[in-house]
Scaffold this motif. Structure first.
Motif, PDB file in Angstrom:
ATOM      1  N   MET A   1      37.725   8.388   3.906  1.00 38.74           N
ATOM      2  CA  MET A   1      37.739   7.118   4.635  1.00 38.74           C
ATOM      3  C   MET A   1      38.096   7.369   6.095  1.00 38.74           C
ATOM      4  SD  MET A   1      40.087   3.798   3.822  1.00 38.74           S
ATOM      5  CE  MET A   1      40.904   2.866   5.109  1.00 38.74           C
ATOM      6  N   VAL A   2      37.277   6.824   6.951  1.00 37.35           N
ATOM      7  CA  VAL A   2      37.497   6.969   8.395  1.00 37.35           C
ATOM      8  C   VAL A   2      38.018   5.648   8.939  1.00 37.35           C
ATOM      9  CG1 VAL A   2      36.421   7.460  10.616  1.00 37.35           C
ATOM     10  CG2 VAL A   2      35.623   8.645   8.554  1.00 37.35           C
ATOM     11  N   MET A   3      39.221   5.678   9.499  1.00 35.27           N
ATOM     12  CA  MET A   3      39.785   4.453  10.064  1.00 35.27           C
ATOM     13  C   MET A   3      39.036   4.077  11.346  1.00 35.27           C
ATOM     14  SD  MET A   3      42.162   2.909   8.400  1.00 35.27           S
ATOM     15  CE  MET A   3      42.998   1.916   9.652  1.00 35.27           C
ATOM     16  N   CYS A   4      38.863   2.784  11.541  1.00 31.77           N
ATOM     17  CA  CYS A   4      38.239   2.305  12.771  1.00 31.77           C
ATOM     18  C   CYS A   4      39.198   2.508  13.940  1.00 31.77           C
ATOM     19  CB  CYS A   4      37.911   0.825  12.624  1.00 31.77           C
ATOM     20  SG  CYS A   4      36.972   0.196  14.021  1.00 31.77           S
ATOM     21  N   CYS A  62      39.824   0.588  16.220  1.00 32.63           N
ATOM     22  CA  CYS A  62      40.521  -0.662  16.552  1.00 32.63           C
ATOM     23  C   CYS A  62      41.745  -0.863  15.662  1.00 32.63           C
ATOM     24  CB  CYS A  62      39.582  -1.860  16.470  1.00 32.63           C
ATOM     25  SG  CYS A  62      39.389  -2.576  14.820  1.00 32.63           S
ATOM     26  N   GLY A  63      41.855  -0.054  14.586  1.00 36.64           N
ATOM     27  CA  GLY A  63      43.066  -0.102  13.766  1.00 36.64           C
ATOM     28  C   GLY A  63      43.050  -1.137  12.668  1.00 36.64           C
ATOM     29  N   TRP A  64      41.942  -1.859  12.513  1.00 40.93           N
ATOM     30  CA  TRP A  64      41.896  -2.976  11.575  1.00 40.93           C
ATOM     31  C   TRP A  64      41.645  -2.489  10.145  1.00 40.93           C
ATOM     32  CZ3 TRP A  64      43.306  -7.819  12.493  1.00 40.93           C
ATOM     33  CH2 TRP A  64      42.953  -8.810  11.579  1.00 40.93           C
ATOM     34  N   GLY A  65      40.791  -1.478   9.991  1.00 39.60           N
ATOM     35  CA  GLY A  65      40.465  -1.020   8.643  1.00 39.60           C
ATOM     36  C   GLY A  65      39.495   0.139   8.691  1.00 39.60           C
ATOM     37  N   GLU A  66      38.761   0.314   7.607  1.00 41.80           N
ATOM     38  CA  GLU A  66      37.814   1.410   7.509  1.00 41.80           C
ATOM     39  C   GLU A  66      36.638   1.146   8.447  1.00 41.80           C
ATOM     40  OE1 GLU A  66      36.385   1.938   3.569  1.00 41.80           O
ATOM     41  OE2 GLU A  66      35.442   3.864   4.000  1.00 41.80           O
ATOM     42  N   TYR A  67      36.248   2.176   9.209  1.00 47.60           N
ATOM     43  CA  TYR A  67      35.206   2.003  10.216  1.00 47.60           C
ATOM     44  C   TYR A  67      33.911   1.428   9.623  1.00 47.60           C
ATOM     45  CZ  TYR A  67      31.824   3.056  13.857  1.00 47.60           C
ATOM     46  OH  TYR A  67      30.824   2.958  14.792  1.00 47.60           O
ATOM     47  N   ALA A  68      33.540   1.920   8.433  1.00 49.13           N
ATOM     48  CA  ALA A  68      32.265   1.507   7.828  1.00 49.13           C
ATOM     49  C   ALA A  68      32.235   0.032   7.453  1.00 49.13           C
ATOM     50  CB  ALA A  68      31.966   2.364   6.602  1.00 49.13           C
ATOM     51  N   GLY A 112      24.382  -2.556  14.811  1.00 48.36           N
ATOM     52  CA  GLY A 112      23.494  -3.700  14.947  1.00 48.36           C
ATOM     53  C   GLY A 112      23.165  -4.371  13.626  1.00 48.36           C
ATOM     54  N   GLU A 113      23.932  -4.050  12.581  1.00 52.22           N
ATOM     55  CA  GLU A 113      23.671  -4.640  11.261  1.00 52.22           C
ATOM     56  C   GLU A 113      24.155  -6.080  11.184  1.00 52.22           C
ATOM     57  OE1 GLU A 113      25.562  -1.926   8.613  1.00 52.22           O
ATOM     58  OE2 GLU A 113      24.235  -0.280   9.168  1.00 52.22           O
ATOM     59  N   ARG A 114      25.157  -6.396  11.986  1.00 49.05           N
ATOM     60  CA  ARG A 114      25.589  -7.778  12.071  1.00 49.05           C
ATOM     61  C   ARG A 114      26.243  -7.988  13.430  1.00 49.05           C
ATOM     62  NH1 ARG A 114      30.732  -9.248  11.125  1.00 49.05           N
ATOM     63  NH2 ARG A 114      32.259  -7.611  10.696  1.00 49.05           N
ATOM     64  N   ALA A 115      26.434  -9.256  13.805  1.00 43.36           N
ATOM     65  CA  ALA A 115      27.022  -9.574  15.108  1.00 43.36           C
ATOM     66  C   ALA A 115      28.443 -10.083  14.909  1.00 43.36           C
ATOM     67  CB  ALA A 115      26.185 -10.629  15.816  1.00 43.36           C
ATOM     68  N   ALA A 116      29.260  -9.921  15.928  1.00 37.58           N
ATOM     69  CA  ALA A 116      30.630 -10.414  15.876  1.00 37.58           C
ATOM     70  C   ALA A 116      30.625 -11.932  15.722  1.00 37.58           C
ATOM     71  CB  ALA A 116      31.378 -10.018  17.143  1.00 37.58           C
ATOM     72  N   THR A 117      31.522 -12.446  14.891  1.00 33.11           N
ATOM     73  CA  THR A 117      31.555 -13.887  14.652  1.00 33.11           C
ATOM     74  C   THR A 117      32.616 -14.595  15.489  1.00 33.11           C
ATOM     75  OG1 THR A 117      33.040 -13.534  12.778  1.00 33.11           O
ATOM     76  CG2 THR A 117      30.694 -13.661  12.292  1.00 33.11           C
ATOM     77  N   THR A 118      33.525 -13.833  16.092  1.00 35.21           N
ATOM     78  CA  THR A 118      34.570 -14.424  16.933  1.00 35.21           C
ATOM     79  C   THR A 118      34.766 -13.533  18.166  1.00 35.21           C
ATOM     80  OG1 THR A 118      36.357 -13.175  15.880  1.00 35.21           O
ATOM     81  CG2 THR A 118      35.809 -15.321  14.914  1.00 35.21           C
ATOM     82  N   PRO A 119      35.346 -14.105  19.243  1.00 35.57           N
ATOM     83  CA  PRO A 119      35.657 -13.278  20.414  1.00 35.57           C
ATOM     84  C   PRO A 119      36.569 -12.100  20.051  1.00 35.57           C
ATOM     85  CG  PRO A 119      35.829 -15.590  20.991  1.00 35.57           C
ATOM     86  CD  PRO A 119      35.636 -15.528  19.495  1.00 35.57           C
ATOM     87  N   GLU A 120      37.545 -12.344  19.154  1.00 38.44           N
ATOM     88  CA  GLU A 120      38.455 -11.249  18.797  1.00 38.44           C
ATOM     89  C   GLU A 120      37.704 -10.108  18.111  1.00 38.44           C
ATOM     90  OE1 GLU A 120      42.084 -12.233  16.746  1.00 38.44           O
ATOM     91  OE2 GLU A 120      42.295 -10.180  15.988  1.00 38.44           O
TER      92      GLU A 120
END
Ligand SMILES: [Zn+2]
Length: 121
Positions: free
Chosen positions: A1-4, A6-12, A21-29
């Motif tokens: 597992m590769v951590m992202c 940004c520190g939030w979770g798994e990069y994948a 480009g598989e999906r777009a961000a849904t919030t500014p954060e």
């Protein structure tokens, strides 16, 4: 597992699908986190793609001499069309560790969140 970066979770399952480009961000954060991760990974294409054309520099590149070491999102807000994120990004460069504190502004453009500009400090 590769951590992202940004520190939030798994990069994948975190910023990876946004970078691909598989999906777009849904919030500014979420967009801000993915842009931090793109800086950390040197993904200039993603940075350019998520920068408002009005404020995007002619040459978008991630400085390879800076190693990004952590991100804390302090606050975020969105009204669905515009948004803001306050964050602290930590890094190490040739003069040692440092941190960047920024109040960033985002806008939705053609249905996608993009970075507009920010106030550092
Ligand atoms: Zn992430």
């Amino acid at each position: 597992m590769v951590m992202c970066p940004c520190g939030w979770g798994e990069y994948a399952s975190c910023c990876g699908p946004l970078h691909e480009g598989e999906r777009a961000a849904t919030t500014p954060e979420e967009l801000m986190r993915s842009r931090y991760a793109a800086f950390a990974k040197g993904d200039a294409f993603y940075l350019a793609r998520t920068w408002h054309p009005r404020t995007r520099p002619d040459d978008v590149s991630a400085d390879p001499s800076i190693r990004w070491t952590g991100l804390d999102v302090l606050a975020s807000a969105s009204d669905g069309e515009t948004g803001t994120v306050d964050f602290v990004a930590r890094y190490v460069d040739s003069s040692g560790p440092g941190e960047l504190r920024e109040h960033s502004r985002f806008a939705r453009r053609a249905g996608r969140w993009v970075y507009v500009d920010g106030d550092v400090g």
